[in-house]
Design a protein around this motif. Structure first.
Motif, PDB file in Angstrom:
ATOM      1  N   GLY A   1     135.310  19.595  62.142  1.00 27.69           N
ATOM      2  CA  GLY A   1     135.921  19.545  60.826  1.00 27.69           C
ATOM      3  C   GLY A   1     135.425  20.595  59.857  1.00 27.69           C
ATOM      4  N   LEU A   2     134.158  21.036  60.013  1.00 29.32           N
ATOM      5  CA  LEU A   2     133.558  21.899  58.999  1.00 29.32           C
ATOM      6  C   LEU A   2     133.492  23.369  59.370  1.00 29.32           C
ATOM      7  CD1 LEU A   2     130.629  19.796  57.495  1.00 29.32           C
ATOM      8  CD2 LEU A   2     133.045  19.861  56.854  1.00 29.32           C
ATOM      9  N   GLU A   3     133.505  23.705  60.649  1.00 32.01           N
ATOM     10  CA  GLU A   3     133.319  25.114  61.027  1.00 32.01           C
ATOM     11  C   GLU A   3     134.347  26.053  60.396  1.00 32.01           C
ATOM     12  OE1 GLU A   3     131.485  27.399  64.794  1.00 32.01           O
ATOM     13  OE2 GLU A   3     133.101  25.983  65.257  1.00 32.01           O
ATOM     14  N   PRO A   4     135.623  25.654  60.271  1.00 28.04           N
ATOM     15  CA  PRO A   4     136.575  26.573  59.635  1.00 28.04           C
ATOM     16  C   PRO A   4     136.227  26.927  58.196  1.00 28.04           C
ATOM     17  CG  PRO A   4     137.736  24.823  60.809  1.00 28.04           C
ATOM     18  CD  PRO A   4     136.292  24.436  60.776  1.00 28.04           C
ATOM     19  N   HIS A   5     135.355  26.138  57.575  1.00 30.99           N
ATOM     20  CA  HIS A   5     135.032  26.333  56.161  1.00 30.99           C
ATOM     21  C   HIS A   5     133.657  26.972  55.956  1.00 30.99           C
ATOM     22  CE1 HIS A   5     138.521  23.822  55.510  1.00 30.99           C
ATOM     23  NE2 HIS A   5     137.984  22.893  56.276  1.00 30.99           N
ATOM     24  N   LEU A   6     132.920  27.193  57.038  1.00 29.94           N
ATOM     25  CA  LEU A   6     131.588  27.773  56.923  1.00 29.94           C
ATOM     26  C   LEU A   6     131.677  29.287  56.718  1.00 29.94           C
ATOM     27  CD1 LEU A   6     129.723  25.817  59.747  1.00 29.94           C
ATOM     28  CD2 LEU A   6     129.267  25.682  57.283  1.00 29.94           C
ATOM     29  N   PRO A   7     130.619  29.908  56.161  1.00 28.37           N
ATOM     30  CA  PRO A   7     130.624  31.365  56.000  1.00 28.37           C
ATOM     31  C   PRO A   7     130.746  32.070  57.355  1.00 28.37           C
ATOM     32  CG  PRO A   7     128.819  30.360  54.778  1.00 28.37           C
ATOM     33  CD  PRO A   7     129.389  29.284  55.648  1.00 28.37           C
ATOM     34  N   LYS A   8     131.345  33.238  57.340  1.00 22.89           N
ATOM     35  CA  LYS A   8     131.460  34.043  58.552  1.00 22.89           C
ATOM     36  C   LYS A   8     130.071  34.362  59.091  1.00 22.89           C
ATOM     37  CE  LYS A   8     133.655  38.289  60.272  1.00 22.89           C
ATOM     38  NZ  LYS A   8     134.414  39.508  59.879  1.00 22.89           N
ATOM     39  N   ASN A   9     129.932  34.263  60.412  1.00 17.85           N
ATOM     40  CA  ASN A   9     128.657  34.552  61.097  1.00 17.85           C
ATOM     41  C   ASN A   9     127.514  33.665  60.597  1.00 17.85           C
ATOM     42  OD1 ASN A   9     129.885  36.694  62.583  1.00 17.85           O
ATOM     43  ND2 ASN A   9     129.585  38.067  60.832  1.00 17.85           N
ATOM     44  N   TYR A  10     127.839  32.424  60.264  1.00 19.51           N
ATOM     45  CA  TYR A  10     126.812  31.505  59.759  1.00 19.51           C
ATOM     46  C   TYR A  10     125.676  31.315  60.754  1.00 19.51           C
ATOM     47  CZ  TYR A  10     128.710  27.857  62.825  1.00 19.51           C
ATOM     48  OH  TYR A  10     129.098  27.140  63.929  1.00 19.51           O
ATOM     49  N   GLN A  11     125.979  31.461  62.041  1.00 12.84           N
ATOM     50  CA  GLN A  11     124.950  31.246  63.061  1.00 12.84           C
ATOM     51  C   GLN A  11     123.781  32.223  62.909  1.00 12.84           C
ATOM     52  OE1 GLN A  11     128.208  31.847  63.667  1.00 12.84           O
ATOM     53  NE2 GLN A  11     129.025  30.511  65.275  1.00 12.84           N
ATOM     54  N   ASP A  12     124.037  33.373  62.296  1.00  8.94           N
ATOM     55  CA  ASP A  12     122.973  34.371  62.134  1.00  8.94           C
ATOM     56  C   ASP A  12     121.864  33.881  61.202  1.00  8.94           C
ATOM     57  OD1 ASP A  12     124.553  35.956  63.728  1.00  8.94           O
ATOM     58  OD2 ASP A  12     125.269  37.261  62.104  1.00  8.94           O
ATOM     59  N   ASP A  13     122.144  32.835  60.434  1.00  7.92           N
ATOM     60  CA  ASP A  13     121.151  32.320  59.486  1.00  7.92           C
ATOM     61  C   ASP A  13     120.198  31.302  60.106  1.00  7.92           C
ATOM     62  OD1 ASP A  13     122.115  33.760  57.252  1.00  7.92           O
ATOM     63  OD2 ASP A  13     123.708  32.282  56.943  1.00  7.92           O
ATOM     64  N   PHE A  14     120.456  30.883  61.350  1.00  5.57           N
ATOM     65  CA  PHE A  14     119.634  29.810  61.913  1.00  5.57           C
ATOM     66  C   PHE A  14     118.151  30.160  62.028  1.00  5.57           C
ATOM     67  CE2 PHE A  14     123.550  27.627  63.716  1.00  5.57           C
ATOM     68  CZ  PHE A  14     123.407  26.518  62.897  1.00  5.57           C
ATOM     69  N   PRO A  15     117.784  31.402  62.381  1.00  2.16           N
ATOM     70  CA  PRO A  15     116.344  31.697  62.414  1.00  2.16           C
ATOM     71  C   PRO A  15     115.666  31.488  61.054  1.00  2.16           C
ATOM     72  CG  PRO A  15     117.541  33.340  63.668  1.00  2.16           C
ATOM     73  CD  PRO A  15     118.579  32.511  62.955  1.00  2.16           C
ATOM     74  N   THR A  16     116.382  31.770  59.962  1.00  2.02           N
ATOM     75  CA  THR A  16     115.822  31.518  58.623  1.00  2.02           C
ATOM     76  C   THR A  16     115.760  30.018  58.344  1.00  2.02           C
ATOM     77  OG1 THR A  16     116.677  33.618  57.783  1.00  2.02           O
ATOM     78  CG2 THR A  16     116.150  31.915  56.157  1.00  2.02           C
ATOM     79  N   ILE A  17     116.849  29.306  58.648  1.00  4.34           N
ATOM     80  CA  ILE A  17     116.896  27.860  58.408  1.00  4.34           C
ATOM     81  C   ILE A  17     115.771  27.146  59.155  1.00  4.34           C
ATOM     82  CG2 ILE A  17     118.264  25.779  58.891  1.00  4.34           C
ATOM     83  CD1 ILE A  17     120.781  27.511  58.370  1.00  4.34           C
ATOM     84  N   ALA A  18     115.459  27.643  60.337  1.00  2.00           N
ATOM     85  CA  ALA A  18     114.490  26.966  61.208  1.00  2.00           C
ATOM     86  C   ALA A  18     113.065  27.492  61.045  1.00  2.00           C
ATOM     87  CB  ALA A  18     114.927  27.087  62.661  1.00  2.00           C
ATOM     88  N   GLU A  19     112.760  28.109  59.910  1.00  3.31           N
ATOM     89  CA  GLU A  19     111.370  28.481  59.646  1.00  3.31           C
ATOM     90  C   GLU A  19     110.475  27.266  59.885  1.00  3.31           C
ATOM     91  OE1 GLU A  19     109.561  31.125  58.742  1.00  3.31           O
ATOM     92  OE2 GLU A  19     111.231  32.551  58.745  1.00  3.31           O
ATOM     93  N   LYS A  20     109.333  27.490  60.508  1.00  6.53           N
ATOM     94  CA  LYS A  20     108.451  26.391  60.889  1.00  6.53           C
ATOM     95  C   LYS A  20     107.999  25.596  59.658  1.00  6.53           C
ATOM     96  CE  LYS A  20     104.095  25.358  63.251  1.00  6.53           C
ATOM     97  NZ  LYS A  20     103.553  24.540  62.158  1.00  6.53           N
ATOM     98  N   VAL A  21     108.120  24.281  59.755  1.00  8.12           N
ATOM     99  CA  VAL A  21     107.618  23.387  58.711  1.00  8.12           C
ATOM    100  C   VAL A  21     106.459  22.567  59.270  1.00  8.12           C
ATOM    101  CG1 VAL A  21     109.786  23.251  57.448  1.00  8.12           C
ATOM    102  CG2 VAL A  21     109.348  21.625  59.294  1.00  8.12           C
ATOM    103  N   ASP A  22     105.694  21.979  58.358  1.00 12.80           N
ATOM    104  CA  ASP A  22     104.497  21.240  58.747  1.00 12.80           C
ATOM    105  C   ASP A  22     104.699  19.729  58.736  1.00 12.80           C
ATOM    106  OD1 ASP A  22     102.885  23.655  58.891  1.00 12.80           O
ATOM    107  OD2 ASP A  22     103.013  23.685  56.706  1.00 12.80           O
ATOM    108  N   PHE A  23     105.785  19.263  58.116  1.00 14.22           N
ATOM    109  CA  PHE A  23     106.060  17.835  58.111  1.00 14.22           C
ATOM    110  C   PHE A  23     107.530  17.600  57.804  1.00 14.22           C
ATOM    111  CE2 PHE A  23     105.176  18.735  53.637  1.00 14.22           C
ATOM    112  CZ  PHE A  23     106.172  18.027  52.981  1.00 14.22           C
ATOM    113  N   LEU A  24     107.989  16.404  58.138  1.00 11.88           N
ATOM    114  CA  LEU A  24     109.308  15.927  57.742  1.00 11.88           C
ATOM    115  C   LEU A  24     109.128  14.745  56.801  1.00 11.88           C
ATOM    116  CD1 LEU A  24     112.435  15.687  57.971  1.00 11.88           C
ATOM    117  CD2 LEU A  24     112.035  14.131  59.914  1.00 11.88           C
TER     118      LEU A  24
END
Length: 441
Positions: free
Chosen positions: A266-289
């Motif tokens: 439902g959402l992929e058609p509305h996401l920014p172009k090449n959104y997958q390229d941002d995953f390394p930034t999104i997944a920066e290591k965190v120390d807790f949830l």
């Protein structure tokens, strides 16, 4: 309380939580205008048109409130910073009064032997940034990183823990698709882009804090258990999709560098172009949830073919004054499931858990909030069970220290361990506070 401090592992943190707009008073200290001031000023959005202009006046009464945390025997205090207080236009000029205020809070906590646990963003987007598209604008990730550097450049060396965001689902889906919170948008493209941009901003904020030499950095996500209304395939699919939007999207981005396939339909058609390229930034290591948990939802198909094609129906369990079902098994589920599927041994904190109750002050000044005591007992049992099963739960924060401004329902819903008279602003500890005080002594 049916638990005591010694029932938990050594070093387990017991704390209380608040947020800036809900308690501080945005009228004070040079605070800029935020989207919540605008939302509340729009007729029909908030009960009685109430706003956080004064709230609990924590801006002036913070010392007494920190004394309440100390007297309650709590180890840690989770609070948030207001972007609009620190940078009234969202970018550029810094309000030194705002930075000085948060420095006073941190130093006041340390003087009292309480660990400061700060969340950078708890929904207070400066109005000037909303004018530029807010969370729909991809540039906001860099703006948020700049805000992170300003705040943590002042207090980051003294905080015990720091989270980027509080409850991205509320920042995005609740506010940009359901339209129930500021900025009150009902638009699937806006929601999809906000859901992605918030996570990119999270990653860039983590990078900024690492650049300042900080550790114990994480993110606070909210979780809601989804139960299908019946055992039909359609209901089960609907409940799974609700889970995907609410729970799996944000965990998937941060920990797996992927969004759930059922939600992308439902959402992929509305996401920014090449959104997958941002995953390394999104997944920066965190120390807790951080895990915020309150309730479950019963989910049914809504009879349409428009994504997400489901609705929430009323459930049979006891409810809080918010109308939320009391379902402690959901907390146990999320602690064990998140550890197993996503965080894999990373420390987990319950960063919010509590209930709104029909609290009244009797003629002797006593506030008997037995339903809240029962709620806390049931959920602490769920925490103990998860710990016994090997989940690295490191702390529990009750929501909330004070009765406060409860967003779109104004001041009529009371979540606090401490009662606030919103006319006199007098604080009165409830029985739940007094019972926790005994349990933690």
């Amino acid at each position: 309380m049916n638990f005591k401090r010694s029932d938990f592992p050594e070093g387990f943190d017991f704390g209380v939580a608040t947020s800036a707009y809900q308690i501080e008073g945005s009228d004070f200290g040079g605070c800029g205008r935020s989207q919540w001031d605008d939302f509340a000023a729009t007729p029909g959005n908030v009960v009685r048109g109430e706003d956080g202009g004064v709230a609990c006046d924590h801006y002036h009464q913070w010392e007494g409130d920190l004394d309440l945390i100390k007297a309650g025997g709590f180890d840690s205090y989770r609070f948030s910073t207001s972007w609009a207080r620190v940078m009234p236009e969202g970018r550029g000029a810094v309000n030194q009064e705002g930075l000085d205020y948060y420095e006073r809070i941190v130093d006041g906590l340390l003087e009292r032997g309480i660990k400061p646990n700060v969340s950078l963003y708890h929904w207070e987007l400066p109005s000037a940034l909303l004018d530029q598209g807010g969370w729909r604008n991809g540039d906001i990730a860099n703006w948020f990183a700049d805000f992170t550097e300003v705040v943590m450049g002042r207090i980051g060396d003294r905080v015990h823990a720091a989270a980027t965001f509080n409850e991205p689902w509320c920042v995005t889906w609740l506010s940009h698709f359901l339209g129930q919170h500021a900025p009150g948008v009902k638009d699937i493209r806006a929601a999809a882009r906000a859901m992605h941009h918030v996570l990119v901003a999270h990653g860039k904020s983590v990078q900024a804090m690492r650049g300042l030499g900080m550790d114990n950095v994480g993110v606070v996500l909210n979780f809601e258990y989804s139960q299908p209304v019946d055992d039909t395939p359609e209901a089960i699919e609907s409940a799974h999709l609700f889970d995907g939007i609410y729970n799996r999207w944000f965990l998937g981005g941060v920990f797996n560098q992927a969004y759930p396939e059922d939600v992308l339909v439902g959402l992929e058609p509305h996401l920014p172009k090449n959104y997958q390229d941002d995953f390394p930034t999104i997944a920066e290591k965190v120390d807790f949830l951080g895990v915020n948990y309150y309730t479950r939802s019963i989910i049914s198909p809504d009879g349409t073919d428009q994504f997400p094609a489901h609705k929430t129906v009323e459930g049979p369990l006891d409810k809080t004054s918010m109308g939320w079902e009391i379902y402690p098994d959901g907390l146990h589920h999320f602690l064990t499931w998140a550890d197993r599927e996503y965080t894999k041994g990373l420390p987990i904190y319950i960063t919010e858990n509590g209930m709104a109750s029909y609290d009244t002050v009797d003629e002797n000044g006593v506030i008997d909030d037995e339903p809240r005591i029962n709620f806390l007992n049931q959920h602490m049992d769920a925490v103990k069970q998860a710990i016994a099963e090997g989940v690295p739960v490191k702390g529990y924060y009750a929501w909330s220290l004070l009765d406060n401004y409860e967003w779109a329902v104004g001041y009529e819903k009371r979540f606090g361990l401490v009662h606030v008279d919103f006319d006199s602003l007098e604080r009165t500890p409830k029985n739940s506070y007094l019972q926790l005080q005994k349990a933690l002594s």
